[in-house]
Design a protein around this motif. Structure first.
Motif, PDB file in Angstrom:
ATOM      1  N   LEU A  15       0.831  -1.202   0.000  1.00 53.27           N
ATOM      2  CA  LEU A  15       0.000   0.000   0.000  1.00 53.27           C
ATOM      3  C   LEU A  15       0.867   1.253   0.000  1.00 53.27           C
ATOM      4  O   LEU A  15       0.552   2.249  -0.669  1.00 53.27           O
ATOM      5  N   THR A  16       1.967   1.208   0.752  1.00 54.72           N
ATOM      6  CA  THR A  16       2.874   2.350   0.808  1.00 54.72           C
ATOM      7  C   THR A  16       3.555   2.578  -0.536  1.00 54.72           C
ATOM      8  O   THR A  16       3.695   3.721  -0.993  1.00 54.72           O
ATOM      9  N   ASP A  17       3.981   1.496  -1.183  1.00 57.92           N
ATOM     10  CA  ASP A  17       4.608   1.620  -2.505  1.00 57.92           C
ATOM     11  C   ASP A  17       3.646   2.241  -3.507  1.00 57.92           C
ATOM     12  O   ASP A  17       4.055   3.025  -4.370  1.00 57.92           O
TER      13      ASP A  17
ATOM     14  N   THR B  14       3.411   9.624   2.464  1.00 56.67           N
ATOM     15  CA  THR B  14       2.751  10.847   2.929  1.00 56.67           C
ATOM     16  C   THR B  14       1.234  10.820   2.723  1.00 56.67           C
ATOM     17  O   THR B  14       0.555  11.775   3.085  1.00 56.67           O
ATOM     18  N   ASN B  15       0.725   9.748   2.150  1.00 58.85           N
ATOM     19  CA  ASN B  15      -0.722   9.614   2.011  1.00 58.85           C
ATOM     20  C   ASN B  15      -1.348   9.474   3.399  1.00 58.85           C
ATOM     21  O   ASN B  15      -0.912   8.645   4.197  1.00 58.85           O
TER      22      ASN B  15
ATOM     23  N   LYS C 155      -0.206   2.798   8.937  1.00 57.51           N
ATOM     24  CA  LYS C 155       1.116   2.574   9.529  1.00 57.51           C
ATOM     25  C   LYS C 155       1.060   2.763  11.043  1.00 57.51           C
ATOM     26  O   LYS C 155       1.681   2.007  11.807  1.00 57.51           O
ATOM     27  N   GLY C 156       0.336   3.791  11.472  1.00 64.20           N
ATOM     28  CA  GLY C 156       0.194   4.003  12.912  1.00 64.20           C
ATOM     29  C   GLY C 156      -0.483   2.821  13.583  1.00 64.20           C
ATOM     30  O   GLY C 156      -0.082   2.388  14.672  1.00 64.20           O
ATOM     31  N   MET C 157      -1.507   2.283  12.926  1.00 64.99           N
ATOM     32  CA  MET C 157      -2.200   1.122  13.470  1.00 64.99           C
ATOM     33  C   MET C 157      -1.250  -0.076  13.593  1.00 64.99           C
ATOM     34  O   MET C 157      -1.259  -0.799  14.596  1.00 64.99           O
TER      35      MET C 157
END
Length: 332
Positions: free
Chosen positions: A79-81, A86-87, A94-96
């Motif tokens: 998902l990050t890729d 910064t989304n 990511k925090g979760m």
């Protein structure tokens, strides 16, 4: 395509979440599809579609629920890729993940500090603001969580989810009137949310039971107000178990109030909406209706009939116990 991974994650049962997380190693293998791909694999491996990233996100959440942190991390990486670090939504995920893998309170404290730093840079980052509230609540800091939600709602006053969470926090602290006010704000935004109408009935019932003596005439008024909220919930959703459960519980209590105990002026007995208290004959009809519907829901859901499989097992058990308790009183 019909797959549980396209359903809202909160609607998945623990057993379904476990089954989905067990598929993660297969789904997250190399991008080349196997010779015999399932429909779900084909959806992931072929050209990007609107469902692809919903599948990854829901698989990520299922893996977190079942403590498959490795697979969850791989989902988050993809998902990050795709969307970038910064989304805002990715930052929330990511925090979760960071919260889930934190080993102690000190680690959670560092995550909280990171959230606060991110919010100093951008106070409108809703994903991080909500993660901060969730983290404060998990760390048993309800007062700070309430303050954080109030700040969030100043930025986004039409966020129904935030108002609902604020109501739940107020209720957990015994602040019933503030909880009711917060749910009223939810209903201004989503007036046809039958679950919120039922939740309002639950809070009004709890508030009435906690603050009104059993021999107080205002008890009948509060119970009648609660009953009307439950009636509205089942008017909006004919098969809503919690609505019928609440209706049966409240009408049973109203029917148990001796008629002489409620002989008072119509002004005092009128509900908060100005309506007179319900007639005893109407209460009996509503109680019978709730009993019949609860019996049907429990019977058909327990038998696994098609179209009756969306009820939580705990709610079915509670409904069955309520029906059995009522039957025992009748037998006596």
């Amino acid at each position: 395509m019909s797959t549980p991974l396209l359903h809202p994650p909160a609607h998945l049962s623990p057993s379904m979440a476990l089954r989905l997380s067990q598929q993660a190693p297969l789904l997250l293998q190399s991008s080349a599809p196997p010779s015999k791909s399932s429909q779900l694999l084909t959806q992931l491996y072929n050209a990007e579609s609107s469902d692809t990233w919903t599948i990854y996100q829901n698989l990520f959440l299922s893996c977190l629920r079942t403590r498959d942190d490795k697979s969850a991390g791989l989902c988050l990486a993809r998902l990050t890729d795709r969307f970038g670090e910064t989304n805002e939504h990715v930052m929330g995920l990511k925090g979760m993940y960071d919260e889930a893998v934190a080993e102690d309170d000190a680690s959670l404290g560092r995550i909280l500090h990171e959230y606060e730093s991110l919010l100093e840079e951008d106070p409108t980052n809703m994903a991080i603001a909500k993660r901060r509230v969730a983290l404060l609540r998990s760390m048993s800091r309800p007062s700070q969580a309430i303050a954080a939600l109030v700040d969030l709602l100043e930025t986004s006053p039409t966020d129904a989810e935030a108002w609902s969470e604020l109501s739940d926090l107020y209720f957990s602290q015994g602040l019933h009137q503030q909880a009711i006010f917060s749910l009223e704000e939810v209903l201004l935004i989503t007036p046809n949310a039958w679950n919120i109408h039922a939740r309002m009935g639950e809070i009004v019932y709890a508030s009435t039971s906690a603050t009104t003596p059993a021999n107080d005439a205002n008890l009948e008024r509060g119970l009648a107000d609660s009953m009307r909220w439950f009636c509205r919930s089942i008017e909006l959703c004919d098969d809503f178990l919690r609505g019928y459960y609440g209706l049966k519980l409240i009408t049973g209590r109203l029917l148990s109030i001796p008629s002489q105990a409620s002989k008072t002026s119509s002004v005092v007995r009128a509900g908060s909406d100005g309506l007179p208290p319900p007639l005893r004959a109407d209460l009996q009809k509503l109680n019978l209706r709730a009993t019949a519907k609860l019996t049907e829901i429990v019977r058909r859901a327990s038998a696994g009939e098609p179209g009756w499989d969306g009820y939580a097992q705990a709610e079915l058990i509670a409904a069955r116990e309520l029906l059995d308790r009522d039957q025992q009183q009748v037998d006596r």
